[in-house]
Design a protein around this motif. Structure first.
Motif, short mmCIF file in Angstrom:
data_model
loop_
_atom_site.label_atom_id
_atom_site.label_comp_id
_atom_site.label_asym_id
_atom_site.label_seq_id
_atom_site.Cartn_x
_atom_site.Cartn_y
_atom_site.Cartn_z
N GLY A 290 0.81 -1.22 0.00
CA GLY A 290 0.00 0.00 0.00
C GLY A 290 0.84 1.26 0.00
O GLY A 290 2.08 1.22 0.05
N PRO A 291 0.15 2.41 -0.08
CA PRO A 291 0.85 3.69 -0.08
C PRO A 291 1.65 3.89 1.21
O PRO A 291 1.34 3.31 2.25
N ARG B 202 4.04 -15.86 13.83
CA ARG B 202 4.60 -14.64 13.24
C ARG B 202 3.47 -13.77 12.72
O ARG B 202 2.36 -14.25 12.48
N ALA B 203 3.77 -12.51 12.53
CA ALA B 203 2.76 -11.62 11.94
C ALA B 203 2.36 -12.15 10.57
O ALA B 203 3.22 -12.60 9.81
N PRO B 204 1.07 -12.13 10.26
CA PRO B 204 0.66 -12.63 8.94
C PRO B 204 1.25 -11.80 7.81
O PRO B 204 1.61 -10.63 8.01
N LEU B 205 1.36 -12.41 6.63
CA LEU B 205 1.92 -11.72 5.47
C LEU B 205 0.81 -11.12 4.61
O LEU B 205 -0.21 -11.77 4.35
N ALA B 206 1.04 -9.90 4.15
CA ALA B 206 0.06 -9.24 3.28
C ALA B 206 0.38 -9.54 1.83
O ALA B 206 1.53 -9.83 1.47
N LEU B 207 -0.64 -9.46 0.99
CA LEU B 207 -0.41 -9.52 -0.46
C LEU B 207 0.43 -8.32 -0.85
O LEU B 207 0.27 -7.23 -0.30
N PRO B 208 1.32 -8.48 -1.83
CA PRO B 208 2.30 -7.42 -2.10
C PRO B 208 1.75 -6.26 -2.93
O PRO B 208 0.83 -6.43 -3.73
N GLY B 209 2.32 -5.10 -2.73
CA GLY B 209 2.02 -3.95 -3.58
C GLY B 209 0.71 -3.27 -3.22
O GLY B 209 0.46 -2.95 -2.06
N TYR B 210 -0.13 -3.11 -4.23
CA TYR B 210 -1.34 -2.29 -4.08
C TYR B 210 -2.58 -3.11 -4.44
O TYR B 210 -3.49 -2.63 -5.11
N GLN B 211 -2.59 -4.36 -3.97
CA GLN B 211 -3.62 -5.29 -4.42
C GLN B 211 -5.04 -4.82 -4.10
O GLN B 211 -5.96 -4.99 -4.92
#
Lengths: 384, 336
Positions: A233-234, B138-147
């Motif tokens: 995200g931003p 562990r902290a969960p992983l987010a989808l990358p970028g601006y999904q």
């Protein structure tokens, strides 16, 4: 109910499992008449997933039911010359064909794009495949996990220094985004057709689509500027995941506009201060306090939370069908209304007579003869 | 600078892509991605010049010349311009949308039902998408970028197209509205449905049968089903994989740690290309985990010219071919 925007558009749905069938599902939500066509010797493999109820096994799968709401169902043997001829007659009466068979299967069935176009020059064919219809990898089979691997998505999803990660069967991210994108491509083709009078073959590669969803990463990578720690995200003054005293994770994004209030609340705009603040109270309480300070803060909910009647409402993600089942919803609202209650999935071949008589003009005796020959069917032949 | 007139399926469609005082960072991305899709499909997309400095110009990833790859991706082919009657409005600012003169408009909201700040990360948290990738503890992983912005932009683009198509087919345009959180939950339908219908446990730590596995020079995504176990055992040179406990998906999920100990040991000294070549012979549809550079250089992607040369440099093209050629090539008047 559907959104009615595509009223008058007829879609022949050869889609299976998620990608193709869900594309047609979106078009059905938007108001198109979608006729799902399966063959007696090849029904949608999604029918064999997670089924638990009584009755015919091929009617029990919740994910099949969810994906094929708002559709009619015909069971027509495309492998037989007569079934193929009937299908091509249907193409002449339709606007769109959606398919996601392995590349080459449509041609083997004798219903490739050129044949469809001869039957109807205005037809739009949407072909969804792993790698596209051309190139050295055109025949390759893929799954959600291998698409994430081969598109660049998995490479960008990892703990610092850790191995790449995928969403796996629980989500299969590439399979979800493709249906909405493909539905948009079909609508673009229909807009164009109104202008030109000509149909089109859309050759959509799921791998390319997955890569397109990190398109900015490709631009950076080809410039030698791909960051090791890829952003989510931003940019923000502070963004982190932290655990409340109850062990629940919360996600926090503090924008510049909330930085003064958030700093006052947690002491300093650092991950350490945020962790100390959140760790000292239940996660939901910490999230509420941060939201009051103008930050974005949400508890990380689990899918199981949606099964709790007191938990967060799924909104339009899931909808009820008119048989009371939860099915896939539709996030688009048009004219101030949503897609509402979906028509429940049609049993296999329920709409054979509509297709045979209502569309193709066959009489009852002709339909009964075709049913006796197995050209039309109402149950899979493989289960006998 | 003038905005190039669009050529392509949506040629003739004009769209104003506008943000305002009520816009959010995530909304800006969603609006720009919706406009990107429209532009690539041939619409003429305007970004009004008086909207002020565009913060996306400072958002990562940043290029060697100090410009933003995100900004380049999202804004290529768009330009300034003023609204005319018949234009569509794409915006995440409720006031701008309310003031628009007709129903040719799409509003992108953070949520449908409650007004509270959201970001890509918090939308993933609230939609269940953060409880999918990661490791227990562990902290969960987010989808990358601006999904989340991209997905919302794609849904908004479809709302716009549905409205436009309704009018092209003889009806009236319909004002569209979508919410980022709803779009994210919609993506997660399978996971939510499984839980709602009581089918199976899910979330971080679940037993996923297909896991990314290290090899000598990278990572492999293995795929196999019951019928593939003999060939998997052959590829791994590991007879233990033929044991009864690995014969079914349920059995493999019960014995995941042991199965992947065997697979990782078998692949540790082998190169990805060698593994993939043998996997193809054995009809195992494995894939290599590729970086964006590797994907761009891959023979399949090269053959289909997935990367096209734009005025500012290389750029992914729209991920489809239109009667056998790219929409971008058509717009440029060339051949794919």
């Amino acid at each position: 109910m559907t959104l009615q925007a595509l009223a008058g558009i007829r879609v022949l749905d050869l889609g299976i499992v998620t990608a193709g069938a869900a594309t047609s599902g979106v078009l059905a939500d938007l108001g198109a008449e979608v006729i799902k066509i399966e063959g007696p010797t090849y029904i949608d493999p999604f029918r064999d997933w997670q089924g638990t109820g009584d009755g015919d096994w091929w009617e029990q799968s919740p994910p099949y039911r969810a994906t094929n709401r708002n559709k009619k169902s015909a069971c027509l043997d495309l492998k037989s010359p007569r079934g193929r001829d009937l299908f091509l007659q249907l193409v002449g009466l339709s606007d769109v064909v959606v398919e996601n068979f392995r590349v080459g299967v449509l041609d083997k069935l004798g219903i490739g794009f050129e044949t469809l176009r001869q039957a109807n020059p205005r037809i739009v064919l949407a072909s969804l495949s792993s790698q596209g219809a051309t190139g050295p990898g055109a025949g390759n089979v893929s799954f959600g996990s291998t698409l994430e691997a081969s598109s660049g998505l998995a490479h960008l999803t990892r703990y610092p220094g850790g191995k790449p990660q995928i969403t796996g069967r629980a989500l299969n991210y590439p399979d979800q985004i493709v249906s909405m994108f493909a539905a948009g491509a079909v609508m673009a083709a229909l807009v164009e057709r109104q202008r030109t009078g000509q149909g089109v073959h859309i050759d959509l590669a799921q791998r390319e689509l997955s890569s397109f969803f990190v398109g900015e990463a490709f631009i950076a990578a080809l410039d030698g500027a791909l960051p090791e720690d890829y952003p989510v995200g931003p940019p923000a003054m502070l963004q982190a995941l932290s655990r409340g005293e109850d062990g629940q994770w919360i996600a926090v994004t503090i924008p510049a506009s909330a930085s003064a209030a958030a700093e006052h609340l947690i002491g300093a705009l650092t991950g350490q201060a945020l962790a100390a603040f959140i760790g000292g109270r239940p996660a939901a309480e910490g999230a509420r306090a941060l939201r009051r300070a103008g930050a974005a803060a949400e508890v990380v909910v689990a899918a199981r939370d949606y099964a709790d009647p007191h938990g967060p409402a799924p909104g339009n993600a899931l909808a009820l069908d008119d048989a009371g089942h939860q099915v896939k919803g539709q996030p688009i609202r048009l004219g101030g209304r949503d897609a509402g209650t979906a028509a429940a999935v049609a049993p296999l071949g329920r709409d054979n007579r509509y297709v045979a008589s209502g569309l193709l003009g066959l009489n009852d005796a002709q339909y009964d003869a075709l049913l006796a020959e197995g050209i039309f069917a109402t149950r899979p032949r493989t289960t006998e | 600078m003038t905005t190039p007139l669009g050529h392509g399926p949506l040629s003739g469609l004009r769209i104003i892509e506008q943000v305002g005082a009520g816009s959010t960072d995530m909304g800006r991305v969603a609006v720009a991605f919706a406009g990107l899709l429209a532009q690539r499909f041939g619409a003429t997309v305007f970004r009004p010049a008086d909207a002020g400095p565009d913060p996306i110009m400072q958002w990562p990833p940043m290029l060697a010349d100090g410009s933003s790859a995100l900004h380049r991706f999202l804004t290529a082919g768009k330009g300034p311009g003023d609204a005319q009657p018949g234009d569509y409005l794409l915006s995440d600012d409720p006031d701008l949308v309310a003031a628009w003169s007709d129903d040719r408009k799409v509003l992108i909201r953070p949520t449908l039902d409650e007004a509270r700040p959201q970001s890509d990360l918090t939308v993933m948290a609230a939609s269940g998408l953060l409880d999918i990738v990661g490791e227990v503890g562990r902290a969960p992983l987010a989808l990358p970028g601006y999904q989340m912005g991209y997905v919302a932009g794609m849904v908004a683009f479809n709302a716009l197209l549905a409205s436009h198509l309704a009018s092209v087919l003889g009806g009236k345009p319909l004002a569209g509205e979508i919410a980022v959180l709803e779009a994210a939950r919609w993506l997660n339908w399978k996971n939510l449905l499984s839980e709602v219908s009581g089918q199976r446990a899910s979330g971080v730590g679940r037993a996923e049968e297909w896991q990314i596995t290290r090899c000598k020079d990278g990572y492999i995504a293995p795929v196999f089903r019951d019928r593939d176990m003999p060939n998997l055992a052959r590829l791994m040179r590991e007879p233990a994989l033929l044991e009864e406990r690995f014969a079914t998906a349920a059995g493999r999920r019960r014995n995941l740690a042991e199965m992947y100990r065997l697979i990782e040991a078998a692949l540790a000294d082998r190169m990805a290309q060698d593994i993939l070549l043998e996997a193809v012979e054995l009809k195992l549809p494995f894939a290599q985990v590729q970086s964006p550079e590797q994907v761009a250089a891959d023979p399949q992607m090269q053959h289909r010219q997935f990367i096209v040369e734009g005025p500012l440099g290389p750029m992914p093209r729209l991920p489809l071919l239109w009667n056998g050629r790219s929409v971008e090539a058509w717009q440029a008047g060339g051949e794919a």
